[in-house]
Write an enzyme that holds these catalytic residues in place. Structure first.
Site: not given
Ligand code: DGL
Length: 277
Positions: A11-12, A43-44, A74-75, A158, A195-197
């Protein structure tokens, strides 16, 4: 490839630990090797090219460790880098993203209006809308799919603020802006937290949307799909846990260690992997 080999997950940062946790719950005998690119998150907000090049380098790192499968937890990376990671891994190592299994599952559920939220990278790619509409068409179902970027949610989560007084107004403002507010003509009956958050904010989403809206459990669906795919490929490990999990990040701070515990659900040891040093 030996079934005792670890499942590589990346993931990011630490959001993908919600997916790692679901995989550990569904497949308790499997050893996990997790990599969070905390040096480059979020990453988003990055370009697809950059996310793709980082993702490919991380996948190489997991393949070097002998991982038998790779889960892109990570999406944003799933939306932009899944094809490149699959090209790298070749036939021998299955690569699973977090978008396709959710799209398959939701397309079969018969919802009339589906909303998808996620980072700018994920929503900007249009992948959920495109693949979900295709899947609905193929199954002969009707259904409206709309996507909306919600970039403030991941930082709030977060920070541990998913139940803070600020969370509900932020969520409601996004719902209003998307035209999905409960009791409005555009009200949705299913929400994909893309989003995995976001799994940490499921309670807030249910609180704001009401009980009648199905808030989709992405990590649970992804973990079941990892089980199915490993079984199909003869890679499923049974018996006692195949070895210790490994959790590593590309930048290690006390803040990431605290967040990792919250995202995984219990304490874990984070190692530093100097992938970019
Ligand atoms: N975990 C990332 C996702 O699922 C989101 C967090 C990020 O932007 O890095 O897209």
């Amino acid at each position: 490839m030996a079934s005792e080999a670890p499942i590589g997950i990346f993931d990011s940062g630490i959001g993908g630990l919600t997916v790692a946790h679901a995989i550990a719950r569904v497949l308790p005998a499997e050893r996990l090797s997790y990599f969070g690119d905390t040096a480059h998150m979020p990453y988003g907000d990055r370009s697809p090219e950059l996310v793709r090049s980082w993702s490919v380098r991380i996948a190489e790192h997991l393949l070097d460790q002998g991982c038998k499968a790779i889960v892109i937890a990570c999406n944003s990376a799933s939306a932009t880098a899944a094809a490149a990671v699959r090209d790298l891994a070749g036939e021998a190592v299955p690569v699973l993203d977090v978008i396709s299994p959710v799209v398959r599952a939701v397309a079969g559920q018969g919802h009339a209006r589906i909303g998808v939220i996620g980072t700018r990278a994920t929503i900007g790619s249009g992948i959920y809308g495109r693949t979900l509409r295709d899947a609905l068409r193929e199954s002969g179902r009707d259904g409206v799919v709309e996507e909306w970027a919600t970039p403030l949610l991941a930082p709030l989560i977060e920070e541990g603020w998913q139940d803070h007084a600020l969370m509900d107004p932020v969520l409601l403002s996004y719902l209003d802006a998307a035209g999905w507010a409960p009791d409005s003509s555009g009200a949705i009956d299913a929400l994909i937290p893309g989003c995995t958050h976001y799994p940490l904010a499921m309670a807030a989403m249910r609180r704001v949307l009401g009980e009648q809206v199905d808030v989709v459990d992405g990590p649970g669906i992804v973990a079941e799909s990892v089980r199915t795919q490993l079984a199909e490929e003869g890679l499923l490990h049974s018996g006692p846990l195949a070895g210790d999990h490994r959790f590593s990040v590309s930048d290690l701070t006390p803040g990431f260690e605290r967040s990792a515990t919250r995202f995984f659900g219990h304490g874990l040891d984070l190692a530093y992997d100097p992938l970019w040093a």
